[in-house]
Structure formats: C-alpha cells, structure tokens
Design an enzyme around this catalytic site. Structure first.
Site, PDB file in Angstrom:
ATOM      1  N   ASP A 165      33.830  40.366  40.945  1.00 29.70           N
ATOM      2  CA  ASP A 165      34.332  38.719  40.649  1.00 29.70           C
ATOM      3  C   ASP A 165      32.523  38.748  40.540  1.00 29.70           C
ATOM      4  O   ASP A 165      31.924  37.260  40.415  1.00 29.70           O
ATOM      5  CB  ASP A 165      34.983  38.580  40.165  1.00 29.70           C
ATOM      6  CG  ASP A 165      36.185  37.943  41.640  1.00 29.70           C
ATOM      7  OD1 ASP A 165      35.222  37.808  42.392  1.00 29.70           O
ATOM      8  OD2 ASP A 165      37.144  37.198  41.290  1.00 29.70           O
ATOM      9  N   ASP A 204      37.426  44.068  40.559  1.00 30.88           N
ATOM     10  CA  ASP A 204      37.916  42.445  40.633  1.00 30.88           C
ATOM     11  C   ASP A 204      38.511  42.587  39.135  1.00 30.88           C
ATOM     12  O   ASP A 204      38.499  42.688  38.471  1.00 30.88           O
ATOM     13  CB  ASP A 204      37.021  41.978  40.813  1.00 30.88           C
ATOM     14  CG  ASP A 204      37.057  41.760  42.444  1.00 30.88           C
ATOM     15  OD1 ASP A 204      38.071  41.643  43.490  1.00 30.88           O
ATOM     16  OD2 ASP A 204      35.804  40.613  43.042  1.00 30.88           O
ATOM     17  N   LYS A 240      41.242  45.371  42.479  1.00 27.56           N
ATOM     18  CA  LYS A 240      41.831  44.362  43.379  1.00 27.56           C
ATOM     19  C   LYS A 240      42.105  43.313  43.230  1.00 27.56           C
ATOM     20  O   LYS A 240      41.794  42.444  41.688  1.00 27.56           O
ATOM     21  CB  LYS A 240      40.417  44.573  43.857  1.00 27.56           C
ATOM     22  CG  LYS A 240      40.442  43.195  45.426  1.00 27.56           C
ATOM     23  CD  LYS A 240      39.118  43.387  47.023  1.00 27.56           C
ATOM     24  CE  LYS A 240      38.491  42.594  46.428  1.00 27.56           C
ATOM     25  NZ  LYS A 240      38.368  41.189  45.515  1.00 27.56           N
ATOM     26  N   GLU A 267      43.693  39.153  44.499  1.00 21.73           N
ATOM     27  CA  GLU A 267      43.848  38.233  45.844  1.00 21.73           C
ATOM     28  C   GLU A 267      44.755  38.094  45.389  1.00 21.73           C
ATOM     29  O   GLU A 267      45.777  36.954  44.760  1.00 21.73           O
ATOM     30  CB  GLU A 267      42.870  37.095  45.530  1.00 21.73           C
ATOM     31  CG  GLU A 267      41.310  37.511  45.231  1.00 21.73           C
ATOM     32  CD  GLU A 267      40.012  36.199  45.280  1.00 21.73           C
ATOM     33  OE1 GLU A 267      40.563  35.452  44.662  1.00 21.73           O
ATOM     34  OE2 GLU A 267      39.690  36.695  44.489  1.00 21.73           O
ATOM     35  N   GLU A 314      38.999  38.156  54.445  1.00 22.69           N
ATOM     36  CA  GLU A 314      37.599  37.673  54.018  1.00 22.69           C
ATOM     37  C   GLU A 314      38.158  36.498  54.895  1.00 22.69           C
ATOM     38  O   GLU A 314      38.524  35.747  54.880  1.00 22.69           O
ATOM     39  CB  GLU A 314      37.578  37.731  52.113  1.00 22.69           C
ATOM     40  CG  GLU A 314      36.516  36.172  52.524  1.00 22.69           C
ATOM     41  CD  GLU A 314      35.817  36.240  50.816  1.00 22.69           C
ATOM     42  OE1 GLU A 314      36.111  37.300  50.059  1.00 22.69           O
ATOM     43  OE2 GLU A 314      34.986  35.671  50.415  1.00 22.69           O
TER      44      GLU A 314
END
Ligand code: KIV
Length: 272
Positions: A52, A91, A121, A123, A190
């Site tokens: 993204d 994403d 994916k 988050e 990250e």
C-alpha cells in the site's frame, strides 16, 4: 556470487519456509505495475509485495491510508500479469480488515479473485487475530506485519524506530508468536532494533522479512522506488540505494527535451 541454494521454478509459501529451514535468505521488493514487476521477477526476486506504499510512491499521498481496495486490485492485477516465478503478496488497504473479520474475508477473496495475487498482508497482531484467522479459513495465505505499521501512523505520531522499550518489545514478541500460531506463512518486521528482530526470527519457524530490522532476520524487503533512488527525499539509515535514478532519469529527460528543441531528434534513421 550466487547465494541461492536451490533453484525454485515457482516460489510458494512452502518454498519460503523451506528456504528459512535451509538458511537461504529471502529477497522481497515492491512493485505496482506490469513493467516493473516483469523486470523484478526476471531478476530472480522471491517475493513481490504489492504494497500500500503505492499510496505514497505512485499516488503522492503523505500516508498509506487513502489507497482504496479497487486501486490495490488495479496495481496487483498489473503486477500478476508481469510475473512468472515469484510469489505475489498484496497489502489489504487501511479500513478493509481492522475490526471486522467478515469484511477482511470479503476483501481478501475479492483481491484473490480479481487480481490473481497469491496471498495477502495485514498490519497488526492480537487486535486483528480474528480477521487473520477468518481469512486463513478460506485458504488464503496471510503474511503478518509488525513493528512500524504505517497504517497506524497517526497512533504512533512519527516514523521512528518501534519497540525500543521493553513493554512494546514484549508485545511484539507475543504478537509474532501468535501470528505463527494462527497460521501466517511469514512476517514483515519494520523498523525495530536488530537484536529484537533477530530474537524474533530465531524463535519462529516461519520466515521473518525485515525492513530496517538488521541482518539477523530471514530476508529483506525494500520499496523498489527507494532502492532505485527515484524517491530522492527519502533517506532512512536502513535504505541502500543501488542506483540514483532520480538524477539519471532527470538527465535523460533533459537530453530528450534539448534534442526535441534543437531538432536533433528524430534523425534520418529514426523516421519512415
Ligand atoms: O507497503 C509496503 O511497501 C510495505 C513494506 C514497506 C514492507 O508494507
């Protein structure tokens, strides 16, 4: 020198776990369009992430929050048409999976059906466990993402290193274990301290792919536009630039403009 231990005709989620078990590092880059995906795939990348981050590098937004599901599907389907070998991870955009596992499932199914991507994916850790589990029940592979999670930028307040304090590091370790237990096939970490990232990677059997997380993890990911030097103003310590395309492309454009203005282009061999 090649650091590849085994030739894979196609990269699957299974190959990635096998690579980790064999000590082979995993390479991952972003792509958002057909042409870039084709070049990156033919170079031998293991994973293309349709991140993204397209919201930043392709659309010029300040954050990843504005990108829509339809825009992600447009980018992902363009990438899928360009690849032959790598695994494509897409994403889930902000707002399409948090707090509603039914929505997460619908979003993921739509991405898989309409883009042809191979996995998604998301988050977050414990907060999105229900969404991850529900998506996995449809047979859709899920990659996790912990540490600096850009969709939560307004909660963090800045893009600085995460989990430097003990309580945040403990939560991250717990979340990483949970994501493995839920069935995620891999995890992005990250911008976290390298010691913590290495500890997490060693504690899991699924691969941990780092960005700004040091060399003790199982693979690395960078945003392609950053490593090519196209995003000149973005200079985090973790970024290695392999080209300076901002300058090189600028020079090529200046030369073209001059050639057009002076009448040098096209010459006799460049016309019919
Ligand atoms: O969107 C993205 O490009 C990402 C990477 C930075 C891991 O999530």
């Amino acid at each position: 020198m090649s650091a590849v231990n085994k030739e894979y005709k196609r990269i699957t989620t299974k190959s990635l776990v096998e690579m980790k078990a064999n000590g082979e590092k995993i390479s991952m880059l972003t792509a958002y369009d057909f042409t870039m995906a084709k070049i990156v795939d033919r170079a031998g990348i293991d994973i293309i992430l349709v991140g993204d981050s397209a919201s930043n590098v392709m659309a010029g937004h300040e954050t990843t929050l504005p990108i829509t599901l339809d825009q992600m599907i447009y980018h992902a389907s363009s990438v899928v048409r360009g690849i032959e070998r790598c695994l494509v991870v897409v994403d889930l955009p902000f707002g399409s999976y948090q707090g509603n596992s039914r929505k997460a499932l619908d979003t993921s199914i739509q991405i898989m059906k309409e883009s042809g991507g191979h996995s998604v994916k998301m988050e977050g850790g414990e907060e999105i466990a229900e969404s991850i589990s529900r998506v996995l029940t449809a047979g859709i592979p899920v990659m996790g993402h912990l540490g600096l999670t850009p969709q939560s930028i307004y909660k963090f307040g800045s893009y600085t290193v995460r989990a430097k304090e003990e309580d945040e590091a403990d939560k991250l370790k717990k979340d990483a274990k949970l994501l493995e237990e839920l069935g995620c096939f891999a995890l992005v970490l990250e911008k976290v301290p390298s010691k913590l990232a290495e500890e997490v990677a060693k504690s899991l059997t699924i691969p941990v792919i780092g960005i700004g997380a040091g060399g003790g993890v199982d693979g690395q990911v960078l945003v392609t536009h950053d490593m090519l030097g196209m995003t000149h103003e973005f200079n985090p310590r973790f970024l290695r630039r392999y080209l300076d395309l901002y300058v090189e492309m600028g020079d090529a454009f200046k030369q073209y403009i001059s050639d057009v203005k002076t009448g040098d282009f096209p010459n006799k061999n460049e016309q019919y």
